[in-house]
Design a protein around this motif. Structure first.
Motif, PDB file in Angstrom:
ATOM      1  N   MET A  68      20.245  44.960  66.544  1.00 51.86           N
ATOM      2  CA  MET A  68      20.136  45.550  67.884  1.00 51.86           C
ATOM      3  C   MET A  68      20.470  47.047  67.805  1.00 51.86           C
ATOM      4  O   MET A  68      21.199  47.503  66.937  1.00 51.86           O
ATOM      5  CB  MET A  68      21.073  44.836  68.847  1.00 51.86           C
ATOM      6  CG  MET A  68      21.038  45.365  70.272  1.00 51.86           C
ATOM      7  SD  MET A  68      19.395  45.397  71.015  1.00 51.86           S
ATOM      8  CE  MET A  68      19.145  43.653  71.328  1.00 51.86           C
ATOM      9  N   PHE A  69      19.938  47.802  68.761  1.00 53.26           N
ATOM     10  CA  PHE A  69      20.140  49.255  68.791  1.00 53.26           C
ATOM     11  C   PHE A  69      21.565  49.595  69.209  1.00 53.26           C
ATOM     12  O   PHE A  69      22.220  48.853  69.942  1.00 53.26           O
ATOM     13  CB  PHE A  69      19.164  49.897  69.778  1.00 53.26           C
ATOM     14  CG  PHE A  69      17.733  49.518  69.545  1.00 53.26           C
ATOM     15  CD1 PHE A  69      17.061  49.963  68.413  1.00 53.26           C
ATOM     16  CD2 PHE A  69      17.063  48.708  70.440  1.00 53.26           C
ATOM     17  CE1 PHE A  69      15.746  49.606  68.195  1.00 53.26           C
ATOM     18  CE2 PHE A  69      15.752  48.343  70.228  1.00 53.26           C
ATOM     19  CZ  PHE A  69      15.080  48.787  69.100  1.00 53.26           C
ATOM     20  N   ASN A  70      22.030  50.774  68.763  1.00 50.34           N
ATOM     21  CA  ASN A  70      23.324  51.288  69.196  1.00 50.34           C
ATOM     22  C   ASN A  70      23.184  52.234  70.386  1.00 50.34           C
ATOM     23  O   ASN A  70      24.083  52.342  71.212  1.00 50.34           O
ATOM     24  CB  ASN A  70      24.017  52.037  68.049  1.00 50.34           C
ATOM     25  CG  ASN A  70      24.368  51.124  66.898  1.00 50.34           C
ATOM     26  OD1 ASN A  70      24.809  49.996  67.116  1.00 50.34           O
ATOM     27  ND2 ASN A  70      24.160  51.599  65.674  1.00 50.34           N
ATOM     28  N   LYS A  71      22.033  52.943  70.443  1.00 54.71           N
ATOM     29  CA  LYS A  71      21.817  53.908  71.518  1.00 54.71           C
ATOM     30  C   LYS A  71      20.322  54.006  71.811  1.00 54.71           C
ATOM     31  O   LYS A  71      19.506  54.072  70.897  1.00 54.71           O
ATOM     32  CB  LYS A  71      22.350  55.285  71.131  1.00 54.71           C
ATOM     33  CG  LYS A  71      22.170  56.359  72.195  1.00 54.71           C
ATOM     34  CD  LYS A  71      22.591  57.736  71.698  1.00 54.71           C
ATOM     35  CE  LYS A  71      24.105  57.865  71.601  1.00 54.71           C
ATOM     36  NZ  LYS A  71      24.505  59.281  71.325  1.00 54.71           N
ATOM     37  N   ILE A  72      19.971  54.012  73.097  1.00 53.41           N
ATOM     38  CA  ILE A  72      18.572  54.208  73.483  1.00 53.41           C
ATOM     39  C   ILE A  72      18.479  55.305  74.532  1.00 53.41           C
ATOM     40  O   ILE A  72      19.433  55.543  75.285  1.00 53.41           O
ATOM     41  CB  ILE A  72      17.914  52.921  74.023  1.00 53.41           C
ATOM     42  CG1 ILE A  72      18.440  52.569  75.416  1.00 53.41           C
ATOM     43  CG2 ILE A  72      18.082  51.756  73.064  1.00 53.41           C
ATOM     44  CD1 ILE A  72      17.602  51.539  76.131  1.00 53.41           C
ATOM     45  N   LEU A  73      17.320  55.954  74.575  1.00 54.44           N
ATOM     46  CA  LEU A  73      17.039  56.940  75.616  1.00 54.44           C
ATOM     47  C   LEU A  73      16.097  56.301  76.630  1.00 54.44           C
ATOM     48  O   LEU A  73      15.141  55.615  76.262  1.00 54.44           O
ATOM     49  CB  LEU A  73      16.400  58.184  75.017  1.00 54.44           C
ATOM     50  CG  LEU A  73      16.062  59.311  76.002  1.00 54.44           C
ATOM     51  CD1 LEU A  73      16.401  60.672  75.411  1.00 54.44           C
ATOM     52  CD2 LEU A  73      14.584  59.269  76.403  1.00 54.44           C
ATOM     53  N   ILE A  74      16.376  56.525  77.908  1.00 53.93           N
ATOM     54  CA  ILE A  74      15.552  55.975  78.986  1.00 53.93           C
ATOM     55  C   ILE A  74      14.684  57.100  79.527  1.00 53.93           C
ATOM     56  O   ILE A  74      15.176  58.013  80.197  1.00 53.93           O
ATOM     57  CB  ILE A  74      16.423  55.364  80.095  1.00 53.93           C
ATOM     58  CG1 ILE A  74      17.374  54.311  79.513  1.00 53.93           C
ATOM     59  CG2 ILE A  74      15.539  54.737  81.176  1.00 53.93           C
ATOM     60  CD1 ILE A  74      18.452  53.847  80.466  1.00 53.93           C
ATOM     61  N   ALA A  75      13.393  57.043  79.222  1.00 56.36           N
ATOM     62  CA  ALA A  75      12.469  58.137  79.588  1.00 56.36           C
ATOM     63  C   ALA A  75      11.910  57.922  80.986  1.00 56.36           C
ATOM     64  O   ALA A  75      10.695  57.840  81.192  1.00 56.36           O
ATOM     65  CB  ALA A  75      11.347  58.224  78.563  1.00 56.36           C
ATOM     66  N   ASN A  76      12.793  57.846  81.966  1.00 58.94           N
ATOM     67  CA  ASN A  76      12.377  57.590  83.336  1.00 58.94           C
ATOM     68  C   ASN A  76      13.491  58.004  84.277  1.00 58.94           C
ATOM     69  O   ASN A  76      14.503  58.573  83.843  1.00 58.94           O
ATOM     70  CB  ASN A  76      11.989  56.117  83.532  1.00 58.94           C
ATOM     71  CG  ASN A  76      10.813  55.945  84.462  1.00 58.94           C
ATOM     72  OD1 ASN A  76      10.901  56.267  85.634  1.00 58.94           O
ATOM     73  ND2 ASN A  76       9.688  55.445  83.938  1.00 58.94           N
TER      74      ASN A  76
END
Length: 675
Positions: free
Chosen positions: A1-9
């Protein structure tokens, strides 16, 4: 699983994704424009990166800036939400090139489904039922008109790269085709950068039923049942529910299997929605949305699964959490989209500051249930807070109100009560309109189709009785409390020493409050009388004993008028009193005779902008003679086109704005002189 994601919205979907990240222990990064510097989604995430100006084209549609934000923040993946770049193959490709995981389908799947014409060809090959139409590459205007003539009217023109009702026109006859095609292509080019269109037979009284699908990288594809999204205005959804009412088990299974076949045909991965148009027991493929849908919460409520979590797990390479056999439907869910708009003015967007925002008691971003867990009866997904401003730059959604019930009847009752509890002061909203639809006979009985609003327009927009007397009593109570002893603070049970302003040596105290009912613009005179310990209100030749009190909570008031007791809330905005009582909202303007009253100018021949926006076409010039209703100027606001028509016959004497100009709400656009 990811540690950090960017939300492009932005807005409620950014907040929604951030909530699941927080629950899973994943750090989230927000992006924001100038207009969104203090937006709710910025504070919902762990970090935030500024990406440009207020216009979407200057920020949320800037691929390189978003990729740079992901790189500099150390995000491993990007969640696109819906809208903006969520179905943009160039963005997905850019993420891949930068070594960032795009939380969505493969680039090829986006490309295949991004073109409605190509999608139709793929669905035909996969034996998915299609509506008769033209999906070819040749965009010659005469050829298109000939195809429409051959299909038979009415036909539906649709932007090939479109969605959300943009670049869509119903054409009733051949003579109207050319004008509709020009408008459709212009809006398609503006919204999607692609003016290609396709033509389909326009089915009368169809239902819009869609199926949620999910696929992983291990070859598994499932459907999470269906949603009915038939209740629409301007081809955009207003109410959605799951499961779709009235479907037999066999039909539900057939639609689900067709949706899975559609997903397999394009090698799909992640969350997608296959949209069908349905008449009777027949259904036809419309399009596939390669993203999470606005209405995904109703599916979460009836299946008990967090679809955003599924997206994250699939994007991380994990298998689907459930097989088809393990998925089950339970209960019924309905979603209402609360917009800042004017339903009675063609659903034109409304802007302004949310001076007061109160939603029904509910849980924000809580999934209906995890398997075996309790279901939240009311869920609220919102990207704004009280004090925020609805701007002309983005979609005017205030919140999504989602309710759950064991049966559809339970859900309907819960939705009705939840809408009654909504309070908004600032921009105009569609709350009352939503209440009318939910209570209407066709919706209650499940007699749904995409023309429901237009077919029942007279009933849905008819003047409705409101608790005027009760609301006026509460407004008077609030005014008396605001003015205190100086104007008549004679609360129920108050000490006579607290009512000196009402005391007269040889008589009682009398005062007339002059109100204007803002909805009807009708004057309302209410006379308040105090004689000793007795108080009365007199309105429209009716006089009744009156007592009032302030509640323990802010803005809460109660009053007795004769034998009737009423409680409610009053929000005061300058001299406008917004009263919420008995499930209704009323607004009165107090005519303060000691203050200056602004004279509203309504000159004949004056044409003004119905909302803030940009001029995209000027169809006349000085000296042009026009008939009543003739199109004069085309504006674009909230991603939609709005044509300004002549209010009367006349001659255009002056055009005040040019193509590309930004105009404010109420700005005079041109001058029309009498002939």
């Amino acid at each position: 699983m990811f540690n950090k994601i960017l939300i492009a919205n932005r807005g409620e979907i950014a907040c929604r994704v951030a909530a699941t990240c927080k629950r899973l222990g994943i750090a989230s990064v927000a992006v924001y424009s100038d207009a969104d510097a203090k937006a709710k989604h910025v504070y919902a995430c762990d970090e935030a990166v500024h990406i440009g100006g207020s216009m979407a084209a200057e920020s949320y549609l800037q691929i390189e800036r978003i990729i740079d934000a992901a790189r500099t923040s150390g995000a491993q993946a990007v969640h696109p939400g819906y809208g903006f770049l969520s179905e943009n193959e160039d963005f997905a490709q850019a993420c891949e090139a930068a070594g960032i995981v795009f939380i969505g389908p493969p680039v090829d799947a986006i490309a295949a489904m991004g073109s409605k014409a190509a999608a139709k060809a793929l669905m035909h090959a996969a034996a998915v039922p299609l509506v008769p139409g033209y999906h070819g590459d040749d965009q010659n205007a005469e050829l298109l008109r000939g195809e429409a003539d051959a299909i038979g009217y009415p036909v539906l023109l649709k932007a090939s790269a479109g969605g959300g009702g943009k670049g869509m026109r119903v054409v009733e006859r051949s003579a109207d085709f050319a004008a509709a095609l020009t408008s459709c292509k212009r809006e398609a080019a503006s919204s999607f950068g692609n003016d290609r269109v396709l033509i389909e037979k326009y089915l009368t009284r169809p239902r819009h039923v869609e199926v949620q699908v999910f696929a992983d990288t291990h070859g598994a594809v499932v459907y999470l049942f269906d949603r009915d999204c038939s209740v629409q205005r301007r081809h955009q959804k207003v109410l959605e529910e799951a499961p779709a009412p009235g479907l037999s088990d066999a039909l539900r299974r057939a639609m689900g299997e067709a949706a899975v076949a559609a997903a397999r045909a394009v090698g799909y991965v992640g969350a997608g929605t296959v949209e069908f148009i349905m008449t009777g027991g027949d259904f036809y493929f419309m399009e596939m949305n390669t993203r999470l849908q606005v209405e995904h919460p109703v599916t979460e409520m009836v299946t008990g699964h967090d679809l955003v979590e599924w997206q994250l797990r699939v994007a991380a390479g994990e298998p689907l959490p459930c097989s088809q056999e393990q998925l089950q439907l339970s209960g019924h869910a309905i979603e209402a989209r609360l917009y800042a708009e004017h339903p009675a003015r063609g659903f034109l967007p409304s802007t302004g500051t949310l001076k007061h925002l109160r939603m029904p008691d509910g849980v924000e971003f809580t999934i209906g249930a995890l398997p075996g867990g309790p279901r939240a009866p009311v869920r609220i997904d919102s990207g704004v807070r009280e004090g925020d401003t609805i701007t002309p730059f983005y979609d005017p959604m205030i919140a999504k109100l989602i309710v759950y019930g064991a049966t559809r009847a339970d859900a309907l009752q819960r939705m009705s009560r939840a809408l009654q509890a909504c309070e908004v002061v600032g921009p105009h909203t569609n709350v009352e309109f939503l209440r009318r639809i939910v209570a209407s006979g066709p919706f209650v009985s499940g007699d749904l189709d995409t023309g429901l609003i237009e077919r029942h327009r007279e009933a849905l927009f008819a003047p409705a009785p409101k608790p005027l007397d009760a609301a006026l009593a509460l407004a008077c109570a609030a005014l008396l409390e605001r003015e205190g002893d100086a104007a008549g603070g004679a609360k129920c049970g108050a000490s006579p020493w607290e009512a000196l302003a009402h005391w007269r040596l040889n008589g009682g105290y009398q005062r007339t409050f002059n109100w204007i009912d803002i909805e009807s613009d009708a004057p309302l005179a209410v006379t308040f009388v105090r004689d000793g310990a007795e108080q009365t209100l007199e309105y429209a030749e009716r006089r009744a004993p009156f007592a009032w009190w302030g509640g323990g909570e802010p803005h809460e008031y109660g009053a007795t008028l004769g034998n009737t007791r009423v409680t409610g809330r009053v929000l005061i905005d300058s001299d406008t009193f917004h009263v919420f009582c008995r499930g209704e909202a009323l607004a009165f303007e107090w005519q303060n005779l000691l203050a200056h009253a602004a004279d509203a100018e309504h000159g004949e021949g004056r044409l003004t902008a119905p909302m803030p926006g940009k001029v995209i076409a000027v169809l006349v010039e000085p000296g042009t003679k026009v008939e009543k209703g003739a199109p004069l100027i085309v504006m674009e606001a909230m991603k939609m086109e709005h044509t300004i028509g002549a209010p009367a016959a006349g001659i255009v004497s002056e055009v005040l704005y040019a193509v590309g100009d930004q105009v404010a709400d109420g700005a005079q656009l041109l001058v029309l002189a009498s002939e």
